[in-house]
Write a protein that holds these residues in place. Structure first.
Motif, PDB file in Angstrom:
ATOM      1  N   CYS A 357       3.572   4.323   3.008  1.00  0.00           N
ATOM      2  CA  CYS A 357       4.736   3.146   2.605  1.00  0.00           C
ATOM      3  C   CYS A 357       5.843   3.752   2.303  1.00  0.00           C
ATOM      4  N   HIS A 360       7.349   5.239   6.027  1.00  0.00           N
ATOM      5  CA  HIS A 360       7.617   4.241   6.844  1.00  0.00           C
ATOM      6  C   HIS A 360       7.779   4.563   8.489  1.00  0.00           C
ATOM      7  N   ASN A 386       3.855  -3.451   4.793  1.00  0.00           N
ATOM      8  CA  ASN A 386       4.956  -2.829   4.524  1.00  0.00           C
ATOM      9  C   ASN A 386       5.433  -1.537   5.471  1.00  0.00           C
ATOM     10  N   LEU A 387       4.746  -1.467   6.692  1.00  0.00           N
ATOM     11  CA  LEU A 387       4.856  -0.343   7.662  1.00  0.00           C
ATOM     12  C   LEU A 387       5.554  -1.356   8.903  1.00  0.00           C
TER      13      LEU A 387
END
Length: 422
Positions: A357, A360, A386-387
């Motif tokens: 995270c 990315h 979150n990716l």
């Protein structure tokens, strides 16, 4: 006499064989032949089988009555059962200018017409092979040996275009062409005189470290090296690094299913951390790796920013190894990470969450065959959200319940660009 012995697969000669060819054993002793005693009397053999092949070839050039070498080459090649392979290589080797020049210091000059006939035969053979739609890997390798002996760069470039279009290796066991060191040297001669080749594919060729050493010069012309399943050990690392250091255009290195071990991979990781290294894909699946090499790989991820694929499946890195690796992941631009079948547990899911995270950049994450349970579902759900670039997440063959799998599939449904494989 030597050629007659080859045709009959015979390396033993009696005195009557010498007399029939107008020879005396003493003419060839002690340098070429040796005498031995048998049940039926004395007999003679060449000191080495290769000497018989060499003498048979040299005799065709120096015979008092010149033979048509072109016809002889065609006839022996037609046998195609292996008995004449060394003999043919010597015939062509003697046609090379460097060889004939050395012999001129000891013998009469080799007949120019015979040399031309040998070269003409070799060129015709290469032309036939490059025009075939279905290429035979073993036959092309034989032609590569002929070219190496004949030292013909022009024909090597011509044949190289054909060999570069076929995979000598294979992902399937027992389907790659077995390459001994002499085979590797012959291929190297062809490839190093060829135009730049995108990929060398040598999976399952059983080359080992000695074969790699003979192929080094050829690696200077390629972008990707596929050396999976060759029983390579740490003994080959220095040579590989030498080739990569001289050819910074290499962007892909596949060493899957070898025996590099922790020390070998540690040496490899350290050696790839040099200015100008352009490796983007590094595959180390199935190399018996443990936590001991994780720090070296982490340092590599941190320093080699062009590295976008790191495949470490089927090793034993475990949670402790991933914890060390996570430090490098955070500072990398990794897009594809393979950690399947590495003994990872729910603790590892937290490491992935904490490191991926941050970067990315991850798009493909392979975690099949570990020990994740429903306790990891929350971490993986958070990871997915979150990716933004994540496209594939492999979680099959873990210990997730049907309820846990459904929770992940519900998240997938809200991200159409993502596929979770359970």
């Amino acid at each position: 006499m030597a050629l007659e012995g080859l045709s009959q697969r015979n390396g033993f000669f009696g005195e009557e064989d010498f007399r029939r060819h107008g020879l005396e054993p003493s003419q060839l002793e002690p340098g070429l032949v040796q005498r031995a005693a048998g049940k039926e009397g004395a007999f003679y053999t060449f000191r080495l089988p290769v000497l018989q092949e060499f003498v048979a070839a040299l005799a065709q050039y120096l015979a008092p009555e010149r033979r048509n070498l072109l016809e002889l080459l065609r006839a022996t090649q037609a046998a195609d059962d292996g008995r004449y392979q060394g003999y043919l290589r010597f015939l062509l080797g003697l046609s090379a200018r460097a060889s004939s020049r050395q012999l001129e210091e000891l013998l009469l000059p080799l007949p120019h017409r015979s040399i031309c006939e040998a070269i003409f035969w070799l060129e015709a053979l290469v032309q036939v092979e490059v025009k075939k739609r279905e290429l035979n890997r073993r036959r092309l390798l034989g032609v590569a040996h002929y070219l190496q002996e004949g030292r013909n760069r022009r024909l090597a470039r011509l044949l190289g275009r054909s060999i570069s279009q076929m995979a000598l290796g294979s992902e399937r066991s027992q389907h790659g062409v077995r390459l001994d060191p002499s085979d590797c040297a012959a291929l190297c001669y062809v490839f190093q005189h060829s135009e730049s080749i995108d990929t060398f594919s040598f999976e399952n060729c059983y080359m080992q470290a000695e074969g790699i050493k003979h192929l080094l010069a050829a690696f200077l012309n390629c972008k990707r090296l596929r050396l999976a399943k060759n029983n390579l050990t740490r003994a080959c690392i220095a040579d590989l690094l030498s080739a990569i250091g001289q050819n910074v255009s290499i962007v892909g290195l596949s060493l899957n299913r070898n025996n590099l071990g922790d020390i070998g991979v540690q040496q490899l990781a350290e050696g790839l951390q040099f200015p100008g290294c352009n490796i983007e894909v590094l595959q180390l699946d199935g190399n018996r790796l443990t936590e001991a090499c994780a720090q070296g790989l982490s340092n590599l991820l941190e320093s080699l920013h062009k590295l976008s694929w790191l495949i470490l499946d089927r090793n034993q890195l475990g949670d402790a190894g991933l914890r060390k690796l996570s430090i490098g992941i955070r500072k990398s631009k990794i897009r594809k990470l393979g950690m399947g079948f590495n003994g990872l547990t729910d603790l590892a899911a937290e490491y992935f969450l904490a490191s991926l995270c941050v970067t990315h950049s991850i798009q493909f994450l392979y975690l099949t065959g570990n020990y994740f349970t429903d306790k990891s579902v929350t971490s993986f759900t958070t990871l997915i959200w979150n990716l933004p670039r994540l496209r594939r997440l492999w979680l099959g063959k873990n210990t997730l319940s049907e309820e846990g799998k459904q929770l992940l599939l519900d998240v997938q449904a809200r991200k159409p660009e993502l596929k979770v494989l359970l």
